[in-house]
Design a protein around this motif. Sequence first.
Motif, PDB file in Angstrom:
ATOM      1  N   GLN A 148       0.852  -1.181   0.000  1.00  0.00           N
ATOM      2  CA  GLN A 148       0.000   0.000   0.000  1.00  0.00           C
ATOM      3  C   GLN A 148       0.889   1.231   0.000  1.00  0.00           C
ATOM      4  O   GLN A 148       1.874   1.299   0.712  1.00  0.00           O
ATOM      5  N   VAL A 149       0.505   2.219  -0.824  1.00  0.00           N
ATOM      6  CA  VAL A 149       1.236   3.480  -0.831  1.00  0.00           C
ATOM      7  C   VAL A 149       0.236   4.577  -0.506  1.00  0.00           C
ATOM      8  O   VAL A 149      -0.841   4.632  -1.102  1.00  0.00           O
ATOM      9  N   LYS A 150       0.585   5.449   0.442  1.00  0.00           N
ATOM     10  CA  LYS A 150      -0.355   6.498   0.854  1.00  0.00           C
ATOM     11  C   LYS A 150       0.259   7.864   0.667  1.00  0.00           C
ATOM     12  O   LYS A 150       1.450   8.072   0.930  1.00  0.00           O
ATOM     13  N   ARG A 173      18.821   5.632   1.590  1.00  0.00           N
ATOM     14  CA  ARG A 173      17.887   6.742   1.713  1.00  0.00           C
ATOM     15  C   ARG A 173      16.461   6.264   1.468  1.00  0.00           C
ATOM     16  O   ARG A 173      16.221   5.348   0.685  1.00  0.00           O
ATOM     17  N   THR A 174      15.539   6.905   2.134  1.00  0.00           N
ATOM     18  CA  THR A 174      14.131   6.590   1.917  1.00  0.00           C
ATOM     19  C   THR A 174      13.596   7.499   0.818  1.00  0.00           C
ATOM     20  O   THR A 174      12.850   8.449   1.060  1.00  0.00           O
ATOM     21  N   VAL A 175      14.035   7.195  -0.419  1.00  0.00           N
ATOM     22  CA  VAL A 175      13.553   7.945  -1.584  1.00  0.00           C
ATOM     23  C   VAL A 175      12.812   6.988  -2.497  1.00  0.00           C
ATOM     24  O   VAL A 175      13.087   5.780  -2.498  1.00  0.00           O
ATOM     25  N   VAL A 204       5.493  10.103   0.734  1.00  0.00           N
ATOM     26  CA  VAL A 204       4.483   9.044   0.698  1.00  0.00           C
ATOM     27  C   VAL A 204       4.837   8.016   1.760  1.00  0.00           C
ATOM     28  O   VAL A 204       5.993   7.912   2.178  1.00  0.00           O
ATOM     29  N   ARG A 205       3.837   7.247   2.201  1.00  0.00           N
ATOM     30  CA  ARG A 205       4.094   6.211   3.198  1.00  0.00           C
ATOM     31  C   ARG A 205       3.936   4.841   2.549  1.00  0.00           C
ATOM     32  O   ARG A 205       2.940   4.557   1.884  1.00  0.00           O
ATOM     33  N   ILE A 206       4.976   4.030   2.720  1.00  0.00           N
ATOM     34  CA  ILE A 206       4.931   2.667   2.211  1.00  0.00           C
ATOM     35  C   ILE A 206       5.146   1.748   3.395  1.00  0.00           C
ATOM     36  O   ILE A 206       6.193   1.814   4.055  1.00  0.00           O
ATOM     37  N   ASP A 207       4.170   0.886   3.673  1.00  0.00           N
ATOM     38  CA  ASP A 207       4.238  -0.012   4.828  1.00  0.00           C
ATOM     39  C   ASP A 207       4.636   0.765   6.085  1.00  0.00           C
ATOM     40  O   ASP A 207       5.486   0.320   6.874  1.00  0.00           O
ATOM     41  N   GLY A 208       4.085   1.950   6.201  1.00  0.00           N
ATOM     42  CA  GLY A 208       4.324   2.734   7.404  1.00  0.00           C
ATOM     43  C   GLY A 208       5.609   3.523   7.412  1.00  0.00           C
ATOM     44  O   GLY A 208       5.862   4.296   8.326  1.00  0.00           O
ATOM     45  N   VAL A 209       6.436   3.367   6.388  1.00  0.00           N
ATOM     46  CA  VAL A 209       7.685   4.118   6.338  1.00  0.00           C
ATOM     47  C   VAL A 209       7.506   5.298   5.386  1.00  0.00           C
ATOM     48  O   VAL A 209       6.874   5.153   4.339  1.00  0.00           O
ATOM     49  N   SER A 210       8.057   6.429   5.736  1.00  0.00           N
ATOM     50  CA  SER A 210       7.885   7.625   4.923  1.00  0.00           C
ATOM     51  C   SER A 210       9.015   7.740   3.889  1.00  0.00           C
ATOM     52  O   SER A 210      10.200   7.607   4.238  1.00  0.00           O
ATOM     53  N   ASP A 239       3.633   0.517 -15.093  1.00  0.00           N
ATOM     54  CA  ASP A 239       3.152   1.831 -14.681  1.00  0.00           C
ATOM     55  C   ASP A 239       2.701   1.872 -13.216  1.00  0.00           C
ATOM     56  O   ASP A 239       2.543   2.940 -12.649  1.00  0.00           O
ATOM     57  N   THR A 240       2.494   0.672 -12.617  1.00  0.00           N
ATOM     58  CA  THR A 240       2.132   0.681 -11.193  1.00  0.00           C
ATOM     59  C   THR A 240       3.319   0.318 -10.315  1.00  0.00           C
ATOM     60  O   THR A 240       3.156  -0.070  -9.174  1.00  0.00           O
ATOM     61  N   SER A 241       4.532   0.419 -10.865  1.00  0.00           N
ATOM     62  CA  SER A 241       5.683   0.089 -10.021  1.00  0.00           C
ATOM     63  C   SER A 241       6.192   1.338  -9.299  1.00  0.00           C
ATOM     64  O   SER A 241       5.870   2.464  -9.666  1.00  0.00           O
ATOM     65  N   LEU A 242       6.962   1.081  -8.271  1.00  0.00           N
ATOM     66  CA  LEU A 242       7.532   2.161  -7.463  1.00  0.00           C
ATOM     67  C   LEU A 242       8.924   1.697  -7.058  1.00  0.00           C
ATOM     68  O   LEU A 242       9.085   0.583  -6.557  1.00  0.00           O
ATOM     69  N   PHE A 243       9.929   2.528  -7.371  1.00  0.00           N
ATOM     70  CA  PHE A 243      11.301   2.075  -7.141  1.00  0.00           C
ATOM     71  C   PHE A 243      11.915   2.774  -5.936  1.00  0.00           C
ATOM     72  O   PHE A 243      11.757   3.982  -5.768  1.00  0.00           O
ATOM     73  N   ILE A 244      12.617   1.948  -5.134  1.00  0.00           N
ATOM     74  CA  ILE A 244      13.367   2.510  -4.002  1.00  0.00           C
ATOM     75  C   ILE A 244      14.742   1.849  -4.002  1.00  0.00           C
ATOM     76  O   ILE A 244      14.945   0.838  -4.671  1.00  0.00           O
ATOM     77  N   PRO A 245      15.719   2.389  -3.276  1.00  0.00           N
ATOM     78  CA  PRO A 245      17.049   1.763  -3.246  1.00  0.00           C
ATOM     79  C   PRO A 245      16.934   0.352  -2.673  1.00  0.00           C
ATOM     80  O   PRO A 245      16.152   0.115  -1.750  1.00  0.00           O
ATOM     81  N   ILE A 246      17.681  -0.582  -3.226  1.00  0.00           N
ATOM     82  CA  ILE A 246      17.609  -1.979  -2.813  1.00  0.00           C
ATOM     83  C   ILE A 246      17.944  -2.141  -1.324  1.00  0.00           C
ATOM     84  O   ILE A 246      17.331  -2.941  -0.610  1.00  0.00           O
ATOM     85  N   THR A 247      18.895  -1.320  -0.889  1.00  0.00           N
ATOM     86  CA  THR A 247      19.322  -1.399   0.518  1.00  0.00           C
ATOM     87  C   THR A 247      18.190  -0.975   1.450  1.00  0.00           C
ATOM     88  O   THR A 247      17.956  -1.602   2.493  1.00  0.00           O
ATOM     89  N   THR A 248      17.480   0.061   1.050  1.00  0.00           N
ATOM     90  CA  THR A 248      16.342   0.542   1.817  1.00  0.00           C
ATOM     91  C   THR A 248      15.259  -0.528   1.863  1.00  0.00           C
ATOM     92  O   THR A 248      14.626  -0.769   2.893  1.00  0.00           O
ATOM     93  N   PHE A 249      15.072  -1.174   0.704  1.00  0.00           N
ATOM     94  CA  PHE A 249      14.085  -2.240   0.594  1.00  0.00           C
ATOM     95  C   PHE A 249      14.384  -3.351   1.595  1.00  0.00           C
ATOM     96  O   PHE A 249      13.519  -3.820   2.332  1.00  0.00           O
TER      97      PHE A 249
END
Lengths: 408, 229
Positions: free
Chosen positions: A116-118, A158-160, A183-189, A205-215
């Motif tokens: 979920q993304v908020k 980073r949480t980007v 945005v909040r993803i699983d409660g993380v901003s 088009d429904t993907s969202l990318f974050i750094p692998i380390t953050t993931f």
Amino acid sequence: MKLLKSVESLRMSVRSIGANKIRSFLTALGVMIGVGAVIALVALGNGAQVSVQQSLESLGSNLLIVYSGQPRGSSLVRRNTSNIVPALTDEDVAMVAGLGPDLVSRVAPESTSTSQVKFENYNTVATVSGTTDAYPHIRNFHPIYGAFVSPADVDARRTVAVIGAQIYRDLFPAGGDPLGARVRIDGVSFTIIGVMEEKGSSAQDTSLFIPITTFQRHITGGTKYQSLNIQATSTDVMAQLEFSIEQELLRLHKLPSMEVADFYIANQLDLIGTVEGVAGTFTLLLGSIAAISLLVGGIGIMNIMLVSVTERTREIGVRMALGAKSRDVLAQFLTEAVILSIGGGLLGVAIGVGVSWAAVRFAGMASVVSLDSVFIAFGFAVVTGLFFGGYPAYRASRLNPIDALRYE
Amino acid sequence: MIELIEVTRHYRMGESTVKALDGVSLAIGDGEYVSVVGPSGSGKSTLMNLIGCLDSPTAGRYALGGEDVAKLGRDRLADVRNRRIGFVFQSFNLLPRVTALENVELPLVYAGIPGRRRRQIAREVLERVGLSDRAHHVPNELSGGQRQRVAIARALAGRPSVLLADEPTGALDSKTGVEIMALFRELNRDGMTLIVVTHDADVARQADRVIQVRDGRVLSDLPAGEWVA
Ligand SMILES: Nc1ncnc2c1ncn2[C@@H]1O[C@H](COP(=O)(O)OP(=O)(O)OP(=O)(O)O)[C@@H](O)[C@H]1O
Ligand SMILES: [Mg+2]
């Protein structure tokens, strides 16, 4: 003298076709529809093939993907990977990179989860993908606005986030600049740093990318990856690269064979080949259906020619009595059949091209008229005319003059 | 030279056979003018069809110009019909959809004569039968007599050496009939062999020789002067 007679039989045929316009038109119609159908359907089949191929190529070029888990048929299309236990390690990534610049141009490890993304009051579901800066180049999928995850983002965990076009629309229905929004993803901003280009495929088009380390820190935990996106240096080395990776991974994972492996490799070339094969079969199928209608058109010609011969039995008798030879009569009726089929064929080509143009213009379908299909369909129409007109013409030419003259 | 030796032509009609010709022997020299008379159904048209190479005998021999017709193939027969024989059918047999002129051109088409020359010849022949003004009419638009004259013109167009005419004056009034008979006389004087089937004794007498048939046999074969109807 030969030429003279051909000119003469041409003239006679044109005249007799003209004498019975509606019937001639209906005869030609069969061939017309047949030829038109062949051209239009083959064009649509080819169009489908080309568009599938294009969308496959848009996945990236010279792409190999190593997935965690048991092999389940090769696929480059993103499947629900959230429940797959990551099996690929940093050591594996280093091994692939270590295969050398002759084979590998880029590697990007990836893990995904559906989350979920908020944003403010809006929320949506995204395929959250942890990866590195090499990913856009390998998958040929780039940010259109802002930037992708950078090496510094990965190093600093980073949480980007970089959001897909559909996610942007879902979270920012009123539009506006998303950069810097949180945005909040699983409660993380997370802070949005970019928006991906629109690909037209909902998976991308429904993907969202974050750094692998953050993931790994916030979403899954652990240090392993679900998959490795690998770009080979060229199409030619893909088979070799696939083989090397397979061998090395078996060795690193201490596995005896691929049957018990905890990974499998999908190869873009294989997939394109499979899809091409399927699309080819599809085109062939459409073509065959159309060919059957062409055959039916041919039988229509035969039917009309038989009627025409019977109707004109007396005429044939008169002509023979006045010196027409078998071959003159044969030529006359054959010419008639061929004119009908050429006429029908030409109109059919026009219709086929027209229909496939309309399919592109009004129905937004992909359609590629192949010159081959035009020539084949047209040639087939003429052969149909010769073949199906041939039998009635032959019958006419073998009539006995006196029997033909007496025919009522 | 037309030579028939014991020629028969039988039609099988289920169980029975119709003997349309039953042992006919005839010799007609080049340049002769012959009438064939006889009651309806006596076999006159059957005889003409055989002589015109449209039909072949059940038995017997037919030689045209010394050549056994039975030995000729389809194409050679077509050539013979085209070049040596002009046929005026009892029922005209004009092509319904084409004009008088084009009907007359037909034998010339199959003789391979080019269009311009063909039309010129066809016009001349139509002129001879007095139909120049109807050249561009289709048979439907012509009277019975006019159709008959188109049929005659068509038979003459290829300059045949033998003209076979089955009731050529049947549909003509007496004045046109007389004109056609005069034309036949003239053609015969120029050397054409004429064989004319007729019911009309006066027309029959115009010939040099009258052959009378009955029930498929030659009843009498006399010079016109000695023949009495
Ligand atoms: N195709 C045929 N089948 C069966 N019988 C036939 C056929 N043609 C002719 N006949 C028969 O042969 C006989 C001779 O016919 P033909 O047409 O030669 O007569 P004709 O002398 O020309 O008569 P008309 O003066 O009425 O024209 C007739 O009894 C006819 O019924
Ligand atoms: Mg008769």
